[in-house]
Design a protein around this motif. Structure first.
Motif, PDB file in Angstrom:
ATOM      1  N   ALA A 235       3.350  -1.894  -5.240  1.00 27.26           N
ATOM      2  CA  ALA A 235       3.096  -1.721  -6.670  1.00 27.26           C
ATOM      3  C   ALA A 235       3.513  -0.327  -7.127  1.00 27.26           C
ATOM      4  N   PHE A 236       3.140   0.686  -6.361  1.00 27.14           N
ATOM      5  CA  PHE A 236       3.546   2.053  -6.712  1.00 27.14           C
ATOM      6  C   PHE A 236       5.070   2.201  -6.623  1.00 27.14           C
ATOM      7  N   GLN A 237       5.672   1.567  -5.625  1.00 29.77           N
ATOM      8  CA  GLN A 237       7.131   1.614  -5.503  1.00 29.77           C
ATOM      9  C   GLN A 237       7.783   1.021  -6.754  1.00 29.77           C
ATOM     10  N   ALA A 238       7.267  -0.101  -7.225  1.00 35.04           N
ATOM     11  CA  ALA A 238       7.819  -0.759  -8.413  1.00 35.04           C
ATOM     12  C   ALA A 238       7.631   0.087  -9.666  1.00 35.04           C
ATOM     13  N   GLU A 239       6.580   0.889  -9.682  1.00 31.52           N
ATOM     14  CA  GLU A 239       6.310   1.743 -10.839  1.00 31.52           C
ATOM     15  C   GLU A 239       7.141   3.018 -10.845  1.00 31.52           C
ATOM     16  N   PRO A 259      -1.597   2.827   9.367  1.00 28.11           N
ATOM     17  CA  PRO A 259      -0.260   2.915   9.979  1.00 28.11           C
ATOM     18  C   PRO A 259       0.460   1.569  10.011  1.00 28.11           C
ATOM     19  N   GLY A 260      -0.258   0.524  10.400  1.00 29.04           N
ATOM     20  CA  GLY A 260       0.367  -0.794  10.454  1.00 29.04           C
ATOM     21  C   GLY A 260       0.767  -1.292   9.087  1.00 29.04           C
ATOM     22  N   ALA A 265       4.905  -2.692   5.137  1.00 29.55           N
ATOM     23  CA  ALA A 265       5.467  -2.610   3.786  1.00 29.55           C
ATOM     24  C   ALA A 265       6.986  -2.462   3.815  1.00 29.55           C
ATOM     25  N   GLY A 266       7.538  -2.297   5.012  1.00 32.14           N
ATOM     26  CA  GLY A 266       8.986  -2.177   5.147  1.00 32.14           C
ATOM     27  C   GLY A 266       9.474  -0.754   5.285  1.00 32.14           C
ATOM     28  N   ALA A 267       8.551   0.192   5.462  1.00 32.46           N
ATOM     29  CA  ALA A 267       8.940   1.593   5.541  1.00 32.46           C
ATOM     30  C   ALA A 267       9.565   1.916   6.893  1.00 32.46           C
ATOM     31  N   ARG A 268      10.505   2.837   6.852  1.00 31.59           N
ATOM     32  CA  ARG A 268      11.111   3.378   8.074  1.00 31.59           C
ATOM     33  C   ARG A 268      10.226   4.520   8.560  1.00 31.59           C
ATOM     34  N   TYR A 286       9.527   6.348   5.130  1.00 28.14           N
ATOM     35  CA  TYR A 286      10.323   6.230   3.894  1.00 28.14           C
ATOM     36  C   TYR A 286      10.567   4.766   3.573  1.00 28.14           C
ATOM     37  N   LEU A 287      10.345   4.438   2.304  1.00 26.71           N
ATOM     38  CA  LEU A 287      10.778   3.155   1.741  1.00 26.71           C
ATOM     39  C   LEU A 287      12.057   3.432   0.968  1.00 26.71           C
ATOM     40  N   GLY A 288      13.205   3.203   1.598  1.00 30.41           N
ATOM     41  CA  GLY A 288      14.444   3.688   1.010  1.00 30.41           C
ATOM     42  C   GLY A 288      14.401   5.205   1.029  1.00 30.41           C
ATOM     43  N   ASP A 289      14.470   5.819  -0.158  1.00 31.68           N
ATOM     44  CA  ASP A 289      14.350   7.284  -0.215  1.00 31.68           C
ATOM     45  C   ASP A 289      12.993   7.724  -0.755  1.00 31.68           C
ATOM     46  N   LEU A 290      12.034   6.790  -0.843  1.00 31.94           N
ATOM     47  CA  LEU A 290      10.696   7.100  -1.326  1.00 31.94           C
ATOM     48  C   LEU A 290       9.781   7.483  -0.159  1.00 31.94           C
TER      49      LEU A 290
END
Length: 336
Positions: A235-239, A259-260, A265-268, A286-290
């Protein structure tokens, strides 16, 4: 000696009309420390008692030979050689020049360069630590040479090394501005979510974020449920926030799901854990560059943790890599 023939010692009483080659300092313990006479001052008969009072029964007069520099010029040339973005220089004072910050930002010091020039005889460059946050006017580097007169070749070599590294794209001394980030905070823990205890994370995190010129756009509470944590991360990513902080749930207990959830959530994951105490259980991903950070409980009560090391770098727009985490161990033991 290098200075032979360029400095001549005379008695103070015989120095009337002569020019001082350097500042003379007066120290009155508990009362005053400062410049009594500046470089270039012409000595008068009235100055003699003051000179004697600071223990100067003899002074030097100076006549520079070609290829040699006075300490003031040497210090100034070294400071100019390392000057980068958002820094200013002071005028020479007692043979030293200070490099100061012009802004509120993150200091970047090229340690390889500093070590290289300090290995040279008679050269001094004293710095603050790299990656510290400074206010405008903070001193970052002091440059000077040890003798009053120095071989110009030494300064030319400092300038050459500086130019060589700049040509390779390296910054030597600069201050990076801090960006105004929009930060989303997710506070985990059934005990907080169900109102059994008061949230202590939120106020601390908001204060640390605000001190760096950023702000928390929202703080959301979830129970110890991985799916709920993942939903709030997305949700925060979408915002379109610039940073997500997930507080609590970072230990190895079965109910600690943070951590899990960050991974789900797909983070690296850059690192789960840091070699710094306090703050060893921090996660950076990181989620992409986030950037997404999982914050351990010590952030609530210890004044300086791994979070305080990494947050300013993120606010300065830097991406945290595994090597950055590895380097936190040296000097990273804060008596936890």
């Amino acid at each position: 000696m290098e200075n032979e023939g360029m400095l001549r010692e005379v008695k103070v009483e015989d120095a009337v009309g002569m020019i001082l080659p350097h500042d003379l300092t007066q120290i009155l313990p508990g009362e005053f420390k400062g410049c009594l006479f500046r470089k270039g001052h012409q000595i008068s008969e009235a100055d003699i008692p003051a000179l004697l009072s600071i223990g100067k029964e003899h002074i030097y007069v100076m006549e520079l030979k070609e290829g040699y520099l006075h300490e003031d010029e040497a210090a100034l040339r070294m400071a100019r050689a390392i000057q980068g973005d958002n820094v200013t220089l002071t005028e020479p004072h007692e043979g030293k020049v200070n490099v100061k910050s012009a802004i509120h930002g993150l200091v970047k010091i090229n340690r390889t360069f500093i070590d290289r020039v300090n290995a040279m005889d008679q050269i001094v460059m004293s710095t603050v630590m790299t990656n510290v946050v400074v206010k405008p006017g903070a001193s970052l580097v002091g440059t000077r040479v040890i003798p009053l007169i120095v071989d110009e070749a030494k300064i030319i070599e400092v300038e050459r090394i500086a130019a060589e590294l700049r040509a390779e794209g390296a910054a030597l001394v600069e201050v990076k501005p801090l960006k105004e980030l929009r930060v989303g905070v997710i506070t985990t823990g059934s005990e907080v979510f169900k109102g059994r205890i008061q949230d202590k994370f939120g106020p601390v995190v908001k204060e640390k974020v605000a001190a760096l010129g950023s702000h928390v756009v929202d703080q959301r509470f979830v129970s110890d449920d991985s799916e709920a944590i993942v939903r709030e991360i997305h949700a925060f990513q979408a915002e379109g926030v610039d940073l997500i902080l997930v507080t609590g749930g970072m230990s190895v207990d079965p109910d600690d799901r943070t951590p899990g959830a960050i991974k789900a959530a797909g983070a690296r994951i850059v690192s789960y854990g840091t070699p710094m105490l306090p703050g060893s259980m921090l996660m950076i991903a990181y989620l992409g560059d986030l950037p997404v950070m999982g914050l351990p409980g010590c952030v609530m009560h210890d004044p300086y943790t791994s979070f305080d090391v990494l947050l300013p770098r993120i606010c300065a727009g830097e991406e945290i890599v595994r090597q950055d985490i590895t380097e936190m161990g040296y000097g990273g033991f804060y008596q936890c």
